[in-house]
Design a protein around this motif. Structure first.
Motif, PDB file in Angstrom:
ATOM      1  N   PRO A 127      -0.919 -72.725 -62.027  1.00  0.00           N
ATOM      2  CA  PRO A 127      -1.586 -72.550 -60.728  1.00  0.00           C
ATOM      3  C   PRO A 127      -2.977 -73.163 -60.684  1.00  0.00           C
ATOM      4  O   PRO A 127      -3.401 -73.663 -59.643  1.00  0.00           O
ATOM      5  CB  PRO A 127      -1.670 -71.034 -60.555  1.00  0.00           C
ATOM      6  N   ASP A 151      -9.381 -78.749 -68.276  1.00  0.00           N
ATOM      7  CA  ASP A 151      -8.319 -77.740 -68.349  1.00  0.00           C
ATOM      8  C   ASP A 151      -8.887 -76.335 -68.311  1.00  0.00           C
ATOM      9  O   ASP A 151      -9.996 -76.126 -68.684  1.00  0.00           O
ATOM     10  CB  ASP A 151      -7.521 -77.912 -69.633  1.00  0.00           C
ATOM     11  N   HIS A 160     -12.322 -68.271 -69.376  1.00  0.00           N
ATOM     12  CA  HIS A 160     -12.363 -67.721 -68.024  1.00  0.00           C
ATOM     13  C   HIS A 160     -13.277 -66.510 -67.919  1.00  0.00           C
ATOM     14  O   HIS A 160     -13.680 -66.123 -66.833  1.00  0.00           O
ATOM     15  CB  HIS A 160     -10.955 -67.328 -67.565  1.00  0.00           C
ATOM     16  N   ARG A 211      -9.040 -65.697 -71.467  1.00  0.00           N
ATOM     17  CA  ARG A 211      -8.492 -66.934 -70.883  1.00  0.00           C
ATOM     18  C   ARG A 211      -7.119 -66.614 -70.309  1.00  0.00           C
ATOM     19  O   ARG A 211      -6.290 -65.991 -70.970  1.00  0.00           O
ATOM     20  CB  ARG A 211      -8.374 -68.005 -71.962  1.00  0.00           C
ATOM     21  N   ARG A 212      -6.920 -67.015 -69.080  1.00  0.00           N
ATOM     22  CA  ARG A 212      -5.631 -66.761 -68.423  1.00  0.00           C
ATOM     23  C   ARG A 212      -4.867 -68.058 -68.246  1.00  0.00           C
ATOM     24  O   ARG A 212      -5.453 -69.125 -68.086  1.00  0.00           O
ATOM     25  CB  ARG A 212      -5.862 -66.134 -67.047  1.00  0.00           C
ATOM     26  N   ALA A 259     -12.533 -75.846 -79.350  1.00  0.00           N
ATOM     27  CA  ALA A 259     -12.600 -77.305 -79.425  1.00  0.00           C
ATOM     28  C   ALA A 259     -13.018 -77.921 -78.090  1.00  0.00           C
ATOM     29  O   ALA A 259     -13.015 -79.135 -77.945  1.00  0.00           O
ATOM     30  CB  ALA A 259     -11.241 -77.868 -79.839  1.00  0.00           C
ATOM     31  N   THR A 260     -13.319 -77.111 -77.094  1.00  0.00           N
ATOM     32  CA  THR A 260     -13.744 -77.513 -75.739  1.00  0.00           C
ATOM     33  C   THR A 260     -12.612 -78.120 -74.920  1.00  0.00           C
ATOM     34  O   THR A 260     -12.844 -78.724 -73.883  1.00  0.00           O
ATOM     35  CB  THR A 260     -14.914 -78.533 -75.728  1.00  0.00           C
ATOM     36  N   LEU A 261     -11.364 -77.966 -75.383  1.00  0.00           N
ATOM     37  CA  LEU A 261     -10.252 -78.526 -74.601  1.00  0.00           C
ATOM     38  C   LEU A 261      -9.843 -77.594 -73.461  1.00  0.00           C
ATOM     39  O   LEU A 261      -9.254 -78.023 -72.477  1.00  0.00           O
ATOM     40  CB  LEU A 261      -9.041 -78.783 -75.500  1.00  0.00           C
ATOM     41  N   LEU A 262     -10.125 -76.312 -73.614  1.00  0.00           N
ATOM     42  CA  LEU A 262      -9.839 -75.351 -72.546  1.00  0.00           C
ATOM     43  C   LEU A 262     -11.135 -74.644 -72.203  1.00  0.00           C
ATOM     44  O   LEU A 262     -11.976 -74.413 -73.076  1.00  0.00           O
ATOM     45  CB  LEU A 262      -8.824 -74.297 -73.027  1.00  0.00           C
ATOM     46  N   ARG A 263     -11.261 -74.291 -70.900  1.00  0.00           N
ATOM     47  CA  ARG A 263     -12.444 -73.525 -70.530  1.00  0.00           C
ATOM     48  C   ARG A 263     -12.151 -72.045 -70.661  1.00  0.00           C
ATOM     49  O   ARG A 263     -11.079 -71.602 -70.312  1.00  0.00           O
ATOM     50  CB  ARG A 263     -12.794 -73.724 -69.059  1.00  0.00           C
ATOM     51  N   GLY A 291      -2.309 -68.892 -65.403  1.00  0.00           N
ATOM     52  CA  GLY A 291      -1.730 -68.266 -64.229  1.00  0.00           C
ATOM     53  C   GLY A 291      -2.165 -66.817 -64.209  1.00  0.00           C
ATOM     54  O   GLY A 291      -3.354 -66.529 -64.260  1.00  0.00           O
ATOM     55  N   GLU A 292      -1.215 -65.908 -64.184  1.00  0.00           N
ATOM     56  CA  GLU A 292      -1.579 -64.498 -64.129  1.00  0.00           C
ATOM     57  C   GLU A 292      -1.598 -63.854 -65.513  1.00  0.00           C
ATOM     58  O   GLU A 292      -2.061 -62.749 -65.687  1.00  0.00           O
ATOM     59  CB  GLU A 292      -0.577 -63.746 -63.232  1.00  0.00           C
ATOM     60  N   ARG A 293      -1.041 -64.584 -66.488  1.00  0.00           N
ATOM     61  CA  ARG A 293      -0.927 -64.016 -67.816  1.00  0.00           C
ATOM     62  C   ARG A 293      -2.218 -64.276 -68.596  1.00  0.00           C
ATOM     63  O   ARG A 293      -2.760 -65.384 -68.559  1.00  0.00           O
ATOM     64  CB  ARG A 293       0.239 -64.684 -68.543  1.00  0.00           C
ATOM     65  N   ARG A 320      -8.189 -74.063 -79.098  1.00  0.00           N
ATOM     66  CA  ARG A 320      -8.434 -75.077 -78.065  1.00  0.00           C
ATOM     67  C   ARG A 320      -9.695 -74.757 -77.257  1.00  0.00           C
ATOM     68  O   ARG A 320     -10.377 -75.670 -76.803  1.00  0.00           O
ATOM     69  CB  ARG A 320      -7.218 -75.213 -77.144  1.00  0.00           C
TER      70      ARG A 320
END
Lengths: 242, 231, 84, 223
Positions: A139, D223, B62, B17-18, B56-60, B20-22, B53
């Motif tokens: 999403p 991402d 949340h 970190r999510r 490693a800055t690949l994911l933000r 979607g809703e999970r 990840r």
């Protein structure tokens, strides 16, 4: 009542009143066109629909900028609904335009009319907005990519009109020119009220749709909170923000 | 710049970190002092790779606070990027280029002198096969090249997702000086084999469904804790 | 009004009438279709809300009087009040 | 700049190793010329028709190439590898657009003479300078939009379909402008210069979308 659709009642009443007045003006006040006669009455529904649709597309792009700037998904929802409603209005604009073309020129479709052609191109582009969303599962990525698309496509709208207009001779019934003057005052007033009516309708439906979507999201969230993750059920593949 | 001896190299506070809703990671808090090794244990899907990840800055992230080497993520990601090395499930090498070409490409991106590439290739015993396309190499050789890629820019923090997978003991021996505990790196490590990971670690984080089940010293992780995670 | 209007002669009312009517009918039809789709979604929301209420074992007291129970589900005999 | 060159050099080297994209684009263009010959029932074309056939063929070939642009990045971890490096993310856009532009230029080196031999009625030689001006601007538009659309489509499930359905309407103004600009160049009655009006529109289109792509590209990687 909850906060869903705050102010919706006032807006709805204003919309219905304006559209009623507009219809009365169209059929009982505005004079018959000297050249086109009665058929020119289509102008009062076709042009406002098309103008509001195009503005809706551009507004969708602006809202998408807000989404990418803030990262807040509520802007994506707004952008989505703006484009969604603009598509519906655009279909109305295309069909009424086609009917007008048939009545005036004897053909359902006229390539020599740049406004009609560029409108079709814009519609073709925005028609891919939903398939694009539908095709992205995550999403957040969906929201982000849809916003990128909305910005690019929103900027495309004016540029496309310049290019297509230059490509063809000016054929479209230029009832409303930028310089004005050609439209008799009574016709101008009727057109202005019609445009306002359609714009209000757009605003009403936009608010209504947002309220409905937010209510559904809230419901899902409640289910999760009350019954746990599993009870909420799998999120269906969807083109709409969630 | 904050003094790194005072400050933990990695600091997570309420990291969430999510997808979607999970929630893949839910309110994880842990500190890793400079120069030590954190082992992350958990079942598949518990959030181990997501954690790596994010570091490693690949994911933000949340929610919550993440800082690596005193720099907040994601705001200071560009600074962190040059100081962490990630060795993940994917080697991140182009199959149709040779190992040497791949490493030189990464060296260019990281502003690393080409000589270091050659030294690393020798160090992992890939001198003879470095000009073969990656697709022609065995999994073990690819992994050795991937290790070179991860340590190319001499990162202060190493993020290792199953670093010894696909390696025979001789190859493990070769890469040990690069990613082993003996060379002052701060490391975050995951492994299929909890026993080996615990042995290697100074601190163990157990993840279950994205939540931190425990943060303990290696000696305090017993059979009961592991049952809790994997059972 | 020059340009194309000059070459497109005014149609007599009995010819032009159906076209104008068609255009306005298209507009009304679009709105009606939209409202119908929204009404269906609204019903689904209501149904899910009722389901949630049942799952939480709340008394079924805020159901609109005119709503029928979904098929196959027993209707509880609670006083039915309209939403305020 | 350093990163742009690194990625571009890597892409060209990859293409040199695999020959996945460029030969396919060339073959596709040649087949399309043959198809136009039979579909139109004409052995020689000139003027607007010639301009249309050439620009449409190049447009479709470009979309074909754009579809491959990010495949290696997605399938072989190139995105992650790039994102791990401390470099400006728009350098990926610049590199990919440059690669795309180079592919198109190389394609045209083969396809335009082939078009001259197979379909074009008037002689190609004297028309080359005008044509090169048009194609350079058109290639820029194809490269920028192709890269942007490809970057959007690469993470979708139906990416082979998404990229042409978005790309075609988006490229329509560029197609109109380049076809109109090339028409007088291919005129049967002596070659004319491409009209400045259309070159200007093409240039305007290039600049606007290059700026937009530059502004939004970051969000396609994050991402």
């Amino acid at each position: 009542m909850t906060s869903y659709g705050r102010g919706l009642r006032g807006l709805s009443v204003a919309t219905i009143a304006t559209i009623t007045v507009a219809l009365a003006l169209v059929f009982f006040y505005a004079p018959l066109d000297a050249n086109q006669g009665f058929i020119q009455k289509i102008f009062y529904i076709h042009v406002p629909l098309a103008i509001v649709a195009l503005c809706g597309f551009v507004v969708g792009g602006l809202l998408a900028i807000a989404h990418l700037r803030t990262g807040d998904r509520k802007w994506d929802l707004r952008s989505y609904v703006a484009i969604h409603m603009a598509l519906i209005f655009g279909v109305g604009g295309l069909i009424t335009g086609s009917i007008w073309a048939k009545a005036s020129w004897g053909h359902w479709w006229v390539w020599s009319d740049p406004t009609l052609v560029s409108f079709l191109i814009v519609m073709l582009l925005f028609a891919t907005y939903q398939p694009l969303r539908f095709s992205i599962e995550d999403p957040e990525r969906q929201a982000r990519y849809a916003s990128v698309f909305a910005i690019v496509a929103g900027a495309f709208v004016p540029l496309n009109f310049i290019a297509v207009r230059m490509a063809q001779g000016v054929v479209h019934p230029r009832v409303l020119t930028l310089t004005g003057g050609r439209l008799p005052g009574s016709m101008g007033l009727t057109f202005a009220v019609s445009l306002l009516g359609i714009a209000l309708l757009y605003a009403t439906l936009w608010n209504y749709e947002i309220a409905a979507k937010r209510a559904r999201m809230q419901l899902r969230r409640l289910r999760r909170a009350a019954l746990g993750d599993d009870a909420a059920g799998a999120l269906g593949r969807s083109a709409a923000p969630s | 710049m904050v003094d790194q001896d005072q400050q933990p190299a990695i600091e997570l506070r309420g990291l969430t970190r999510r997808f979607g809703e999970r929630a893949a990671l839910n309110n994880v808090t842990v500190q890793v002092p400079t120069g030590t090794t954190l082992a992350v244990l958990g079942r598949n899907g518990a959030g181990k790779s997501t954690l790596l990840r994010i570091l490693a800055t690949l994911l933000r992230p949340h929610g919550g606070e993440v800082s690596v080497l005193g720099e907040r993520l994601p705001q200071r990601a560009h600074v962190v990027r040059s100081r962490v090395g990630l060795l993940g499930h994917e080697p991140l090498l182009y199959r149709d280029l040779s190992g040497r070409e791949n490493l030189h490409y990464h060296a260019q991106l990281h502003c690393v002198a080409p000589e270091r590439v050659e030294r690393l290739i020798e160090a992992v015993g890939m001198g003879k096969r470095a000009d073969d396309p990656v697709r022609a190499l065995s999994r073990g050789m690819v992994q050795r090249l991937a290790v070179c890629r991860a340590v190319l820019h001499e990162p202060a923090v190493l993020l290792l997702d199953e670093p010894r997978a696909n390696l025979d003991p001789a190859a493990v021996e070769l890469i040990e000086p690069l990613i082993g505990s003996g060379n002052g790196h701060t490391r975050v490590l995951t492994s299929h084999d909890p026993g080996a990971a615990i042995e290697d670690a100074d601190l163990v984080l157990g993840l279950r469904d994205g939540k931190a089940a425990f943060v303990r010293q290696p000696g305090e992780v017993g059979a009961q804790q592991l049952r809790e995670l994997y059972g | 009004m020059t340009g194309v209007f000059a070459v497109a002669p005014a149609l007599p009312l009995h010819t032009a009438g159906p076209y104008v009517a068609a255009a306005y009918i298209v507009f009304v039809a679009l709105i009606l279709i939209y409202v119908a789709i929204m009404a269906r979604k609204q019903r689904r929301t209501e149904r899910e809300l009722a389901q949630l209420r049942r799952d939480l074992h709340l008394p079924d007291q805020v159901r609109p009087a005119d709503e029928r129970a979904p098929e196959g589900r027993p209707q509880t005999e609670l006083p039915q009040e309209r939403i305020a | 700049m350093r990163a742009t060159f690194a990625v571009l050099a890597k892409d060209l080297r990859l293409e040199l190793r695999t020959f996945e994209t460029l030969p396919a684009m060339v073959l596709f263009s040649l087949s399309t010329f043959v198809i136009f010959h039979f579909a139109l029932g004409r052995s020689a074309v000139g003027g607007q028709l010639a301009a249309g056939i050439l620009t449409v063929t190049l447009l479709f070939a470009a979309l074909l190439g754009a579809g491959r642009l990010f495949v290696a990045e997605r399938e072989q971890g190139g995105f992650d590898a790039f994102l791990l490096a401390p470099v400006d993310r728009t350098s990926l856009l610049a590199a990919k657009a440059a690669a795309m532009f180079l592919f198109l230029a190389l394609l045209e080196v083969v396809a335009v003479p082939a078009f001259g031999v197979l379909l074009l009625g008037p002689a190609l030689g004297p028309r080359l300078p005008g044509l090169i001006a048009v194609l350079a601007l058109a290639d820029l538009a194809l490269a920028v939009i192709g890269t942007l659309v490809s970057a959007i489509a690469i993470h979708t499930r139906a990416r082979d379909m998404i990229s042409p359905i978005i790309g075609l309407p988006l490229l329509l103004p560029a197609l109109i402008a380049s076809a109109r600009a090339a028409a007088p160049v291919f005129s049967v009655h002596g070659s004319g210069a491409p009209p400045g009006k259309w070159l200007l529109i093409l240039a305007l289109y290039d600049v606007v979308f290059a700026l937009i792509a530059y502004a939004v590209f970051d969000f396609l990687l994050e991402d």
